[in-house]
Design an enzyme around this catalytic site. Structure first.
Site, PDB file in Angstrom:
ATOM      1  N   LYS A   1       0.825  -1.180   0.123  1.00 48.60           N
ATOM      2  CA  LYS A   1      -0.050  -0.025   0.065  1.00 48.60           C
ATOM      3  C   LYS A   1       0.896   1.154  -0.238  1.00 48.60           C
ATOM      4  O   LYS A   1       1.953   1.388   0.661  1.00 48.60           O
ATOM      5  CB  LYS A   1      -0.859   0.041   1.345  1.00 48.60           C
ATOM      6  CG  LYS A   1      -1.885   1.189   1.417  1.00 48.60           C
ATOM      7  CD  LYS A   1      -2.720   0.843   2.674  1.00 48.60           C
ATOM      8  CE  LYS A   1      -3.872   2.010   2.765  1.00 48.60           C
ATOM      9  NZ  LYS A   1      -4.540   1.678   4.076  1.00 48.60           N
TER      10      LYS A   1
ATOM     11  N   SER B   1      -9.480   1.852   2.884  1.00 44.04           N
ATOM     12  CA  SER B   1      -8.829   2.476   1.927  1.00 44.04           C
ATOM     13  C   SER B   1      -7.814   1.570   1.477  1.00 44.04           C
ATOM     14  O   SER B   1      -7.109   2.055   0.394  1.00 44.04           O
ATOM     15  CB  SER B   1      -8.034   3.707   3.044  1.00 44.04           C
ATOM     16  OG  SER B   1      -7.315   2.994   3.911  1.00 44.04           O
TER      17      SER B   1
ATOM     18  N   SER C   1      -9.665  -0.540   7.220  1.00 44.71           N
ATOM     19  CA  SER C   1      -9.071  -0.539   5.931  1.00 44.71           C
ATOM     20  C   SER C   1      -8.343  -1.761   5.240  1.00 44.71           C
ATOM     21  O   SER C   1      -7.989  -1.611   4.159  1.00 44.71           O
ATOM     22  CB  SER C   1      -8.077   0.652   5.588  1.00 44.71           C
ATOM     23  OG  SER C   1      -8.983   1.784   5.434  1.00 44.71           O
TER      24      SER C   1
END
Ligand code: GLN
Length: 492
Positions: free
Chosen positions: A86, A161, A185
């Site tokens: 990420k 996210s 997330s």
């Protein structure tokens, strides 16, 4: 070991464990494996946009290095395995944008501890995953660059996210990914994309090099194809780190050895508050069936109550923005990142930097947090939220005296259409009602694929007391040995 025919040309379909076995047996090389993933990215990522940056050349070099280590007999279960990280986690020499204009082009000079530990084992970095700006969002639509699309239906969001990470693993664009979870997330996108995700206990994994959103809630964790892969990855990244004072000084168990698949007698609580009105009926059906399945496998079910659940959303949306307003104060256009150069003075430059560098949701959070912390309002909001936080923790503590784990939905919904919730922040926040309480209490939790509703994946959430990752992984593993949901793949 023989390779089933259909995987010969599709190495990107392998799990970490399968790939690792073939690498050790020298039936495939890491370069071949990495090429297969890079090719897959080329084939599908223009439809999904799961990656912000693809580091193809560096990946192939790392793969060669991994092959040398394997040839020399110096390897682990992760050597040569291609991963996505990420874009909120620092990667040495590779841009780390947090999906924000503010950090566009920012190249860290060090690896986040979790990333460094994986690289030390010889994993291969394919690139960086798209996400909501600084982790603020539930759909990856708040990326400053582009939204990511759900591989099961490209008109829908992948969740967020860590949406780029979950979509990448679901679509075979990485063998696994590292995401981060502040309020859901990792779990929520894993659930929306039909993959397995684990948010560890607060402090289990070092946050060093994880760009801070809300420091008392943030955790790093794996997104992978199944619980067994999550166990290997967690084992690699967990453990105390002298660069993060909140990392726990507790030994890391052998999570893989704990995967016995035997869950007889494990007491599983079902919190009634997590099955409220308004939830998607397909989600309710899939999660209920999954819980019954756990009972078939020997778990003892009990209904439990977590009455403070209804306050979690309000509590989270005071604490997280408050911490974010303090953490994001560092983006002043002076030290690093975007810097507005105009005619005005220093204050104007700072104002313009923040005006142009941050997107609308980030600004909303900063304003909310600054307000909740301001003198005259601090007691009414921030202090009150901290008191509620204690009550939520105590609720879980009480329940965990009676049960070993909780089973519930990850989200009341499945993946929703792109654009459906962008105009209404509160509707977007509500997507995370069942994941936020876990972060508030600092607990570990997983998302495990458990069926479909209207063709879209549903996730079962397993929540445990502090440092019970081993037990959660074993419950998930037992379930995945008995079911096939985690093996379903979207057709792209
Ligand atoms: N959706 C939640 C938020 O916007 C949680 C995000 C996260 O876990 N990073 O804050």
């Amino acid at each position: 070991m023989t390779v089933p025919d259909h995987t010969v040309n599709h190495l990107w379909q392998l799990t970490v464990a399968e790939a690792s076995r073939l690498l050790a047996a020298k039936e495939i090389s890491s370069v071949e494996l990495t090429r297969s993933f890079l090719q897959r990215i080329e084939e599908v990522d223009d439809r999904l946009s799961a990656y912000i940056t693809v580091t193809a050349d560096a990946a192939l070099q790392q793969a060669q290095e991994a092959d040398r280590r394997i040839a020399a007999g110096e390897y682990t279960a992760l050597t040569g395995i291609p991963m996505q990280i990420k874009d909120l986690l620092c990667t040495e020499g590779t841009t780390t944008t947090c999906a924000s204009r503010m950090l566009e082009g920012y190249v860290p000079v060090y690896n986040a501890t979790a990333v460094g530990r994986l690289r030390e084992q010889g994993t291969v970095l394919l690139g960086k995953g798209n996400m909501d700006e600084f982790g603020m969002g539930s759909s990856t639509e708040n990326s400053a660059f582009f939204p990511t699309r759900n591989p099961w239906d490209t008109e829908r969001v992948p969740g967020g996210s860590s949406g780029g990470s979950a979509a990448a693993v679901a679509a075979g664009e990485a063998a696994f990914a590292l995401g981060t979870d502040t309020g859901g997330s990792i779990r929520q996108p894993a659930s929306f994309c039909g993959v397995t995700g684990l948010k560890p206990t607060y402090g289990r994994v070092s946050r060093y090099g994880l760009v801070a959103y809300a420091s008392s809630l943030d955790q790093v964790g794996p997104i992978a194809r199944d619980a067994a892969d999550c166990a290997v990855i967690l084992e690699a990244i967990a453990g105390q780190d002298r660069f993060d004072a909140t990392s726990l000084p507790v030994p890391v168990p052998d999570y893989r050895a704990g995967l016995t698949g035997d869950i007889s007698g494990v007491r599983v609580g079902v919190p009634s508050e997590y099955f409220a009105d308004g939830m998607d009926t397909g989600v309710r059906a899939a999660v209920t069936a999954a819980i019954e399945r756990l009972a078939d496998l020997g778990a003892e079910l009990r209904e439990v109550s977590l009455p403070t659940t209804e306050y979690a959303l309000a509590c989270y949306y005071i604490i997280a923005p408050s911490e974010c307003s303090a953490n994001l104060a560092r983006y002043d256009g002076v030290k690093y990142g975007y810097s507005h150069q105009g005619d005005g003075d220093m204050w104007e430059a700072m104002e313009r930097t923040r005006q142009h560098g941050f997107g609308p949701e980030v600004k909303r959070r900063i304003m909310l947090g600054a307000f909740a912390l301001s003198s005259g309002y601090y007691d009414a909001y921030y202090h009150k939220a901290q008191q509620v936080r204690t009550l939520i923790r105590e609720d879980f503590d009480r329940v965990f005296q009676e049960v070993d784990a909780l089973a519930a939905p990850v989200s009341p919904l499945v993946a929703f259409p792109i654009g459906e919730r962008t105009d209404d922040p509160v509707r977007m926040y509500l997507v995370d009602v069942y994941t936020l309480p876990v972060n508030i209490a600092g607990l570990p939790a997983m998302s495990v694929p458990c069926g479909f509703s209207d063709g879209l994946p549903v996730g079962l959430q397993l929540i445990g007391p502090h440092l019970s990752e081993g037990r959660l992984l074993n419950i998930a593993h037992a379930y995945q040995q008995a079911t096939d949901w985690h093996n379903d793949r979207p057709s792209l």
